[in-house]
Design a protein around this motif. Sequence first.
Motif, PDB file in Angstrom:
ATOM      1  N   SER A 112       1.072  -1.067   0.097  1.00  0.00           N
ATOM      2  CA  SER A 112      -0.022   0.119  -0.026  1.00  0.00           C
ATOM      3  C   SER A 112       0.386   0.687  -0.523  1.00  0.00           C
ATOM      4  CB  SER A 112      -0.975  -0.047   1.471  1.00  0.00           C
ATOM      5  OG  SER A 112      -1.749  -1.327   1.053  1.00  0.00           O
ATOM      6  N   PHE A 113       0.372   2.115  -1.126  1.00  0.00           N
ATOM      7  CA  PHE A 113       1.510   3.119  -1.515  1.00  0.00           C
ATOM      8  C   PHE A 113       0.647   4.237   0.068  1.00  0.00           C
ATOM      9  CE2 PHE A 113       2.528   0.987  -5.030  1.00  0.00           C
ATOM     10  CZ  PHE A 113       3.539   1.350  -5.552  1.00  0.00           C
ATOM     11  N   MET A 114       0.818   5.192   0.734  1.00  0.00           N
ATOM     12  CA  MET A 114       0.366   5.804   1.133  1.00  0.00           C
ATOM     13  C   MET A 114       0.669   7.592   1.208  1.00  0.00           C
ATOM     14  SD  MET A 114      -0.545   3.315   3.073  1.00  0.00           S
ATOM     15  CE  MET A 114       0.514   2.801   4.788  1.00  0.00           C
ATOM     16  N   PHE A 115      -0.165   8.188   0.383  1.00  0.00           N
ATOM     17  CA  PHE A 115       0.248   8.890   0.256  1.00  0.00           C
ATOM     18  C   PHE A 115      -0.380  10.879   0.811  1.00  0.00           C
ATOM     19  CE2 PHE A 115      -0.250   7.119  -3.980  1.00  0.00           C
ATOM     20  CZ  PHE A 115       1.278   7.051  -4.856  1.00  0.00           C
ATOM     21  N   THR A 116       0.380  12.013   0.100  1.00  0.00           N
ATOM     22  CA  THR A 116       0.476  13.130   1.965  1.00  0.00           C
ATOM     23  C   THR A 116      -0.109  14.374  -0.030  1.00  0.00           C
ATOM     24  OG1 THR A 116       2.257  14.240   1.166  1.00  0.00           O
ATOM     25  CG2 THR A 116       1.129  12.184   2.919  1.00  0.00           C
ATOM     26  N   ASP A 123       1.341   8.923  -7.736  1.00  0.00           N
ATOM     27  CA  ASP A 123       2.565   8.208  -8.522  1.00  0.00           C
ATOM     28  C   ASP A 123       3.597   7.969  -7.968  1.00  0.00           C
ATOM     29  OD1 ASP A 123       3.590   7.454 -11.064  1.00  0.00           O
ATOM     30  OD2 ASP A 123       3.654   9.046 -11.938  1.00  0.00           O
ATOM     31  N   ALA A 124       3.260   6.236  -8.205  1.00  0.00           N
ATOM     32  CA  ALA A 124       4.390   5.483  -7.251  1.00  0.00           C
ATOM     33  C   ALA A 124       4.747   4.458  -8.500  1.00  0.00           C
ATOM     34  CB  ALA A 124       4.721   5.671  -5.536  1.00  0.00           C
ATOM     35  N   SER A 125       5.899   3.327  -7.725  1.00  0.00           N
ATOM     36  CA  SER A 125       6.746   2.100  -8.325  1.00  0.00           C
ATOM     37  C   SER A 125       7.206   1.931  -7.182  1.00  0.00           C
ATOM     38  CB  SER A 125       7.192   2.006  -9.499  1.00  0.00           C
ATOM     39  OG  SER A 125       7.810   3.698  -9.601  1.00  0.00           O
ATOM     40  N   SER A 126       7.416   0.421  -7.417  1.00  0.00           N
ATOM     41  CA  SER A 126       8.144  -0.202  -6.810  1.00  0.00           C
ATOM     42  C   SER A 126       8.352  -1.879  -7.745  1.00  0.00           C
ATOM     43  CB  SER A 126       7.089  -0.695  -5.399  1.00  0.00           C
ATOM     44  OG  SER A 126       8.154  -1.867  -4.625  1.00  0.00           O
ATOM     45  N   ALA A 156       1.766  16.975  -0.022  1.00  0.00           N
ATOM     46  CA  ALA A 156       3.686  17.485   0.091  1.00  0.00           C
ATOM     47  C   ALA A 156       3.923  16.508  -1.576  1.00  0.00           C
ATOM     48  CB  ALA A 156       4.331  16.778   0.844  1.00  0.00           C
ATOM     49  N   ASN A 157       3.188  15.329  -1.834  1.00  0.00           N
ATOM     50  CA  ASN A 157       3.804  14.178  -3.763  1.00  0.00           C
ATOM     51  C   ASN A 157       3.356  15.573  -4.784  1.00  0.00           C
ATOM     52  OD1 ASN A 157       2.963  11.563  -1.470  1.00  0.00           O
ATOM     53  ND2 ASN A 157       4.646  12.305  -2.027  1.00  0.00           N
ATOM     54  N   GLY A 158       2.699  16.384  -4.112  1.00  0.00           N
ATOM     55  CA  GLY A 158       2.093  17.064  -6.435  1.00  0.00           C
ATOM     56  C   GLY A 158       1.418  16.412  -6.870  1.00  0.00           C
ATOM     57  N   VAL A 159       1.811  15.345  -6.850  1.00  0.00           N
ATOM     58  CA  VAL A 159       1.425  14.286  -7.655  1.00  0.00           C
ATOM     59  C   VAL A 159       1.491  12.945  -6.840  1.00  0.00           C
ATOM     60  CG1 VAL A 159       1.983  15.176  -9.870  1.00  0.00           C
ATOM     61  CG2 VAL A 159       3.078  13.486  -8.842  1.00  0.00           C
TER      62      VAL A 159
END
Lengths: 155, 109
Positions: free
Chosen positions: A104-108, A115-118, A110-113
Amino acid sequence: MTEKLQLVVSNRRHFILGATAAATLLSLPKLGFAEDNGWKAAMEGLVGSSEADANRVSIELPEIAENGNTVPFSVAVESPMTDEDHVKAVHVFATGNPRPDIGSFMFTPANGVADASSRMRLGRTQDIVAVAEMSNGQVFMATQTVKVTIGGCGG
Amino acid sequence: MAKVKPRVKVPKKASVGDVVTIKTLISHKMETGLRKDKETGELIPRDIISAFEAKFNGATVFSMNLHAGISANPFVSFPMKVTEAGEFEFIWNADGEKTYSKKAKLKVA
């Protein structure tokens, strides 16, 4: 006489059971997934439901993963990422692994967009599900099929 | 177990308003707990990095829960909208209450 009657009754019961089972089997393909390794329960545990609109969230995976030990993936959600309207989390599930949870990716904001990878492990060819949880409580999902040549679940 | 080595890639400089990508990698076997020891036939206990957190100037900006379905040597990348110069702190939590961390500075041009 009574024996015969019982036989008839039991046959009818079997017929009803059989008919119900057949109907259940027939209705399965409608869900889009022929399998459930517990990912629906896992999704329900995280977002409260195992169904969501296919919208705004996307998951990128190779079409064919030669090595299931390490399959790169990225998730993205359309969102302005402001304090009022942002993506809280994106959960990723594998529908054909021994265990459904990937991460699970938890965004805020502050990320602006969003979009995440792993990189994930995949045991075999299967569908991957990404579920986005928005700050206003909305839930969206996306699915993507990936073909796996060599499974990566060890053993 | 081999030494766990966290690595991060943060742009050296960025402008305010830019969205930059932060890349992180930590060497870890991510033992699933599903594999059996080939000689004894016993299950190898689970040993994974289960949580990752990125802080910028002390505030959490991104975090992730990792499960056994994440590959060995977990790689995680995420975006960051630049608002000011500062310092990142990256924290990885592994099974057995082990913690690894790394810091990186972000300069604003």
